[in-house]
Design a protein around this motif. Structure first.
Motif, PDB file in Angstrom:
ATOM      1  N   PRO A 149       7.900  10.668  -1.993  1.00  0.00           N
ATOM      2  CA  PRO A 149       7.247  10.435  -3.272  1.00  0.00           C
ATOM      3  C   PRO A 149       6.024  11.342  -3.457  1.00  0.00           C
ATOM      4  N   THR A 150       5.810  11.718  -4.691  1.00  0.00           N
ATOM      5  CA  THR A 150       4.648  12.549  -4.990  1.00  0.00           C
ATOM      6  C   THR A 150       3.880  11.961  -6.160  1.00  0.00           C
ATOM      7  N   LEU A 151       2.598  12.229  -6.150  1.00  0.00           N
ATOM      8  CA  LEU A 151       1.729  11.736  -7.207  1.00  0.00           C
ATOM      9  C   LEU A 151       1.015  12.937  -7.820  1.00  0.00           C
ATOM     10  N   PHE A 202      -0.195  10.690 -12.826  1.00  0.00           N
ATOM     11  CA  PHE A 202       1.217  10.465 -13.159  1.00  0.00           C
ATOM     12  C   PHE A 202       1.956   9.942 -11.933  1.00  0.00           C
ATOM     13  N   TYR A 203       2.558   8.781 -12.083  1.00  0.00           N
ATOM     14  CA  TYR A 203       3.480   8.273 -11.075  1.00  0.00           C
ATOM     15  C   TYR A 203       4.871   8.778 -11.489  1.00  0.00           C
ATOM     16  N   MET A 204       5.739   8.941 -10.521  1.00  0.00           N
ATOM     17  CA  MET A 204       7.144   9.309 -10.791  1.00  0.00           C
ATOM     18  C   MET A 204       7.229  10.548 -11.672  1.00  0.00           C
ATOM     19  N   GLY A 205       6.390  11.554 -11.394  1.00  0.00           N
ATOM     20  CA  GLY A 205       6.296  12.669 -12.333  1.00  0.00           C
ATOM     21  C   GLY A 205       6.870  13.988 -11.860  1.00  0.00           C
ATOM     22  N   LYS A 207       6.530  -4.451  -1.470  1.00  0.00           N
ATOM     23  CA  LYS A 207       6.612  -3.373  -2.466  1.00  0.00           C
ATOM     24  C   LYS A 207       5.643  -2.270  -2.083  1.00  0.00           C
ATOM     25  N   GLY A 208       6.004  -1.047  -2.379  1.00  0.00           N
ATOM     26  CA  GLY A 208       5.076   0.061  -2.144  1.00  0.00           C
ATOM     27  C   GLY A 208       3.876  -0.081  -3.072  1.00  0.00           C
ATOM     28  N   GLY A 209       2.719   0.298  -2.597  1.00  0.00           N
ATOM     29  CA  GLY A 209       1.519   0.289  -3.451  1.00  0.00           C
ATOM     30  C   GLY A 209       1.148  -1.105  -3.894  1.00  0.00           C
ATOM     31  N   ASP A 210       0.920  -1.254  -5.179  1.00  0.00           N
ATOM     32  CA  ASP A 210       0.575  -2.549  -5.760  1.00  0.00           C
ATOM     33  C   ASP A 210       1.783  -3.057  -6.549  1.00  0.00           C
ATOM     34  N   PRO A 211       2.093  -4.352  -6.399  1.00  0.00           N
ATOM     35  CA  PRO A 211       3.315  -4.847  -7.056  1.00  0.00           C
ATOM     36  C   PRO A 211       3.250  -4.819  -8.583  1.00  0.00           C
ATOM     37  N   PHE A 212       2.038  -4.838  -9.122  1.00  0.00           N
ATOM     38  CA  PHE A 212       1.911  -4.897 -10.580  1.00  0.00           C
ATOM     39  C   PHE A 212       1.617  -3.541 -11.211  1.00  0.00           C
ATOM     40  N   ILE A 213       1.690  -2.480 -10.408  1.00  0.00           N
ATOM     41  CA  ILE A 213       1.505  -1.157 -11.016  1.00  0.00           C
ATOM     42  C   ILE A 213       2.805  -0.386 -10.837  1.00  0.00           C
ATOM     43  N   PHE A 214       3.515  -0.197 -11.902  1.00  0.00           N
ATOM     44  CA  PHE A 214       4.834   0.438 -11.903  1.00  0.00           C
ATOM     45  C   PHE A 214       5.711  -0.122 -10.783  1.00  0.00           C
ATOM     46  N   GLY A 215       5.623  -1.432 -10.576  1.00  0.00           N
ATOM     47  CA  GLY A 215       6.355  -2.005  -9.451  1.00  0.00           C
ATOM     48  C   GLY A 215       7.412  -3.018  -9.871  1.00  0.00           C
ATOM     49  N   GLY A 241       0.830  -1.208   0.000  1.00  0.00           N
ATOM     50  CA  GLY A 241       0.000   0.000   0.000  1.00  0.00           C
ATOM     51  C   GLY A 241       0.861   1.253   0.000  1.00  0.00           C
ATOM     52  N   PRO A 242       0.216   2.415  -0.020  1.00  0.00           N
ATOM     53  CA  PRO A 242       0.943   3.666  -0.245  1.00  0.00           C
ATOM     54  C   PRO A 242       1.617   4.247   0.984  1.00  0.00           C
ATOM     55  N   GLY A 243       1.369   3.735   2.168  1.00  0.00           N
ATOM     56  CA  GLY A 243       2.057   4.310   3.334  1.00  0.00           C
ATOM     57  C   GLY A 243       1.356   3.986   4.627  1.00  0.00           C
ATOM     58  N   GLN A 295       3.671  12.310  -0.318  1.00  0.00           N
ATOM     59  CA  GLN A 295       3.623  11.264   0.723  1.00  0.00           C
ATOM     60  C   GLN A 295       2.195  10.968   1.184  1.00  0.00           C
ATOM     61  N   GLY A 296       1.370  10.685   0.185  1.00  0.00           N
ATOM     62  CA  GLY A 296      -0.053  10.455   0.437  1.00  0.00           C
ATOM     63  C   GLY A 296      -0.305   9.347   1.442  1.00  0.00           C
ATOM     64  N   THR A 297      -1.359   9.496   2.205  1.00  0.00           N
ATOM     65  CA  THR A 297      -1.855   8.554   3.231  1.00  0.00           C
ATOM     66  C   THR A 297      -0.965   8.492   4.467  1.00  0.00           C
ATOM     67  N   VAL A 325      -3.041  -1.497  -2.211  1.00  0.00           N
ATOM     68  CA  VAL A 325      -3.680  -0.241  -2.628  1.00  0.00           C
ATOM     69  C   VAL A 325      -2.619   0.576  -3.347  1.00  0.00           C
ATOM     70  N   THR A 326      -2.848   0.824  -4.613  1.00  0.00           N
ATOM     71  CA  THR A 326      -1.853   1.566  -5.380  1.00  0.00           C
ATOM     72  C   THR A 326      -1.897   3.048  -5.005  1.00  0.00           C
ATOM     73  N   ALA A 327      -0.768   3.729  -5.235  1.00  0.00           N
ATOM     74  CA  ALA A 327      -0.657   5.134  -4.818  1.00  0.00           C
ATOM     75  C   ALA A 327      -1.818   5.963  -5.356  1.00  0.00           C
ATOM     76  N   ALA A 328      -2.239   5.718  -6.580  1.00  0.00           N
ATOM     77  CA  ALA A 328      -3.318   6.521  -7.167  1.00  0.00           C
ATOM     78  C   ALA A 328      -4.586   6.397  -6.331  1.00  0.00           C
ATOM     79  N   GLY A 363      -4.858   5.268  -3.151  1.00  0.00           N
ATOM     80  CA  GLY A 363      -4.654   5.746  -1.780  1.00  0.00           C
ATOM     81  C   GLY A 363      -4.599   7.261  -1.711  1.00  0.00           C
ATOM     82  N   CYS A 364      -3.770   7.854  -2.567  1.00  0.00           N
ATOM     83  CA  CYS A 364      -3.588   9.316  -2.507  1.00  0.00           C
ATOM     84  C   CYS A 364      -4.889  10.028  -2.871  1.00  0.00           C
ATOM     85  N   ALA A 365      -5.578   9.506  -3.880  1.00  0.00           N
ATOM     86  CA  ALA A 365      -6.814  10.162  -4.307  1.00  0.00           C
ATOM     87  C   ALA A 365      -7.834  10.147  -3.166  1.00  0.00           C
TER      88      ALA A 365
HETATM   89  N1  SAH Z   1       3.855   0.161  -7.162  1.00  0.00           N
HETATM   90  C1  SAH Z   1       3.624   1.482  -6.649  1.00  0.00           C
HETATM   91  C2  SAH Z   1       4.236   2.536  -7.549  1.00  0.00           C
HETATM   92  C3  SAH Z   1       5.717   2.516  -7.615  1.00  0.00           C
HETATM   93  S1  SAH Z   1       6.361   3.780  -8.627  1.00  0.00           S
HETATM   94  C4  SAH Z   1       2.134   1.705  -6.485  1.00  0.00           C
HETATM   95  O1  SAH Z   1       1.322   0.892  -6.935  1.00  0.00           O
HETATM   96  O2  SAH Z   1       1.773   2.703  -5.868  1.00  0.00           O
HETATM   97  C5  SAH Z   1       6.800   4.981  -7.448  1.00  0.00           C
HETATM   98  C6  SAH Z   1       5.890   6.178  -7.546  1.00  0.00           C
HETATM   99  O3  SAH Z   1       4.647   5.903  -6.905  1.00  0.00           O
HETATM  100  C7  SAH Z   1       6.406   7.403  -6.862  1.00  0.00           C
HETATM  101  O4  SAH Z   1       7.309   8.093  -7.660  1.00  0.00           O
HETATM  102  C8  SAH Z   1       5.128   8.193  -6.670  1.00  0.00           C
HETATM  103  O5  SAH Z   1       4.738   8.818  -7.861  1.00  0.00           O
HETATM  104  C9  SAH Z   1       4.125   7.103  -6.399  1.00  0.00           C
HETATM  105  N2  SAH Z   1       3.881   6.923  -4.965  1.00  0.00           N
HETATM  106  C10 SAH Z   1       4.030   5.803  -4.245  1.00  0.00           C
HETATM  107  N3  SAH Z   1       3.655   5.988  -2.967  1.00  0.00           N
HETATM  108  C11 SAH Z   1       3.249   7.267  -2.870  1.00  0.00           C
HETATM  109  C12 SAH Z   1       2.720   8.066  -1.816  1.00  0.00           C
HETATM  110  N4  SAH Z   1       2.538   7.588  -0.579  1.00  0.00           N
HETATM  111  N5  SAH Z   1       2.395   9.345  -2.084  1.00  0.00           N
HETATM  112  C13 SAH Z   1       2.559   9.855  -3.315  1.00  0.00           C
HETATM  113  N6  SAH Z   1       3.039   9.137  -4.349  1.00  0.00           N
HETATM  114  C14 SAH Z   1       3.377   7.881  -4.145  1.00  0.00           C
END
Ligand code: SAH
Length: 467
Positions: free
Chosen positions: A441-443, A383-386, A302-310, A226-228, A413-415, A332-335, A337-339
């Motif tokens: 990290p920022t989204l 946008f991830y990594m943007g 892995k942060g977020g979801d392993p299959f989304i930009f992971g 998850g995102p944090g 640093q969402g959530t 929970v992918t960053a999108a 969670g952060c949203a």
């Molecule tokens: N697999 C992860 C994404 C990894 S790519 C997922 O599903 O969330 C890394 C990017 O994810 C970061 O550059 C940032 O854009 C985003 N990200 C991950 N955690 C975040 C968080 N807590 N807050 C904001 N962006 C986050």
């Protein structure tokens, strides 16, 4: 110990419930589930309870009458569930004389038996009791256990039941047998059952029984953390993390989450700061294979979801090639969670019918994206990594036709407790960020839905940094 827990076979036994209301109905359902023959006595019986009795076969009895001691004829267990205290007391006394176990709802002093809070993973059943002192506390403990006992434990117990005799024959020695089951119930066979593949699990078990030596139980869990916020992990993620002997984690995984692993587990940091991989991807893939081949249970967090930009796909590809069992746990992918934590619904009937997850990672100072596809009005783009590429992102979206006034949010640093949200428009965001710097990290979220945040933001403290 005031009460000894006993599990009672009720199949075919007459169980009397005195009372015909809601409470009686709940108890009747429970007894019915255990196969009891129900007898209910009360002047008024709820229609649902009547229906349950009608459904319970010919032996079930509905006595629309007042209770008399004769009602206790041939009764194996009695539950008094009326709101008449003196009647409850009478029932309790009558049962006492006839030595019939009796439970009086919410009145422990009148009970010779009490009903525990139950976690039903039949044939596994867990009973929790506070000895009548605090049913609420017992239920709270039950909720905690509910979440830590996989729903599939029942299926696992069934499987063990099927193979019990075979294992007994294979391992004459009781210690050997115990070791076999301990290893099996904590290894890939069990995981296969939890994953819903009981047939494959049975095949594996058959094979294990056939082998002289049980195979080492090495396996890998690719876990989305998850995102944090640690509370956003799934039950499965937590369970597998706590099974692991070794934990490999990224920079993106919150410390509190890594801390949830077993105290004796080895922790391996494998980095992944932006363009500064502490351990190159290929080496991570190798490490996973290496640890699992030693028979260890490896959690790859892995942060977020392993299959989304992971890059999760690459890691398990290597495992598959080495025929190492693995599982993937979505996170929970960053999108998402952060949203949620920023109060920005990614889709909305009026503003966005689709959402797109895009990488904003720069390659050779440019971002190679199908810009024309990202400028539809009714589409949210995440946008991830943007962050580094932000100026290019805003510029290209406008250049390809997205309105310069389109709202955009950057979520830092969402959530987490450090969440910070900066909103502006495509035209103004770069400047706005100069006054409100953010940390990775920022989204980035682009689209009309961002404006909903004005009303829906709920997570951050006062003093929000919206502009
Ligand atoms: N697999 C992860 C994404 C990894 S790519 C997922 O599903 O969330 C890394 C990017 O994810 C970061 O550059 C940032 O854009 C985003 N990200 C991950 N955690 C975040 C968080 N807590 N807050 C904001 N962006 C986050």
């Amino acid at each position: 110990m005031d009460f000894l827990p006993l599990f009672t076979r009720l199949e075919g036994q007459v169980c009397l419930i005195v009372g015909g209301g809601e409470v009686a109905l709940r108890k009747a359902r429970l007894l019915h589930k255990a196969g009891a023959t129900l007898r209910v006595v009360a002047p008024d019986i709820l229609p649902e309870l009547q229906a349950l009795l009608a459904d319970s076969g010919a032996a079930a009895e509905s006595l629309q009458d007042v209770y008399t001691p004769e009602t206790l004829d041939k009764v194996f267990l009695c539950i008094a569930a009326t709101d008449d205290r003196s009647l409850n007391q009478r029932v309790s006394e009558d049962c006492g004389q006839l030595q019939i176990p009796v439970n009086v709802v919410d009145c422990p002093e009148l009970c010779s038996v009490i009903l525990p809070a139950i976690i039903d993973r039949s044939p596994i059943v867990v009973a929790v009791s506070s000895g009548g002192k605090s049913p609420v506390l017992a239920r709270m403990i039950r909720s905690k256990l509910e979440s830590s006992i996989p729903a599939a434990y029942g299926r696992l117990a069934d499987l063990v039941g099927q193979f019990r005799d075979a294992v007994k024959q294979r391992f004459g020695d009781i210690e050997e047998r115990r070791a076999f089951w301990e290893q099996t119930l904590d290894g890939p066979v069990a995981e296969m059952v939890y994953a819903g593949k009981s047939d494959t699990a049975a095949d594996m078990l058959r094979e294990l029984i056939g082998k002289a030596e049980p195979a080492p139980g090495g396996e890998v869990y690719l876990i989305g953390a998850g995102p944090g916020d640690p509370d956003l992990m799934t039950f499965k993620a937590l369970r597998l993390l706590q099974k692991a002997d070794v934990v490999l984690y990224d920079r993106l995984v919150a410390t509190e989450i890594v801390e949830l692993c077993r105290k004796d587990a080895e922790r391996v940091f494998v980095g992944k700061a932006r363009s500064n991989h502490a351990v190159p991807q290929q080496d991570i893939n190798q490490l996973l294979v290496q640890y699992a081949s030693q028979g260890r249970k490896v959690a790859r967090l892995k942060g977020g979801d392993p299959f989304i930009f992971g890059r999760g796909g690459e890691e398990i590809q290597e495992l598959a090639e080495h025929r190492i069992p693995f599982q993937v746990v979505p996170g929970v992918t960053a999108a998402a969670g952060c949203a949620s934590y920023a109060g920005i619904p990614l889709t909305h009937r009026d503003h966005a019918q689709s959402v797109r997850f895009v990488t904003g990672h720069l390659k050779d100072n440019s971002i190679n994206l199908p810009w024309a596809e990202l400028v539809h009005n009714q589409q949210t783009v995440v946008f991830y990594m943007g962050l580094i590429g932000l100026p290019v992102i805003c510029e290209q979206l406008i250049a390809h036709g997205r309105c310069p006034d389109t709202p955009i949010a950057i979520i830092q640093q969402g959530t987490t407790a450090n969440q910070k949200v900066v909103t502006a428009t495509l035209a103004t965001m770069v400047k706005t960020l100069e006054q409100h710097p953010v940390q990775a990290p920022t989204l980035i979220i682009v689209g009309e839905v961002v404006s909903l945040r004005e009303k829906l933001a709920w997570y951050e403290q006062q003093g929000d940094l919206d502009t």
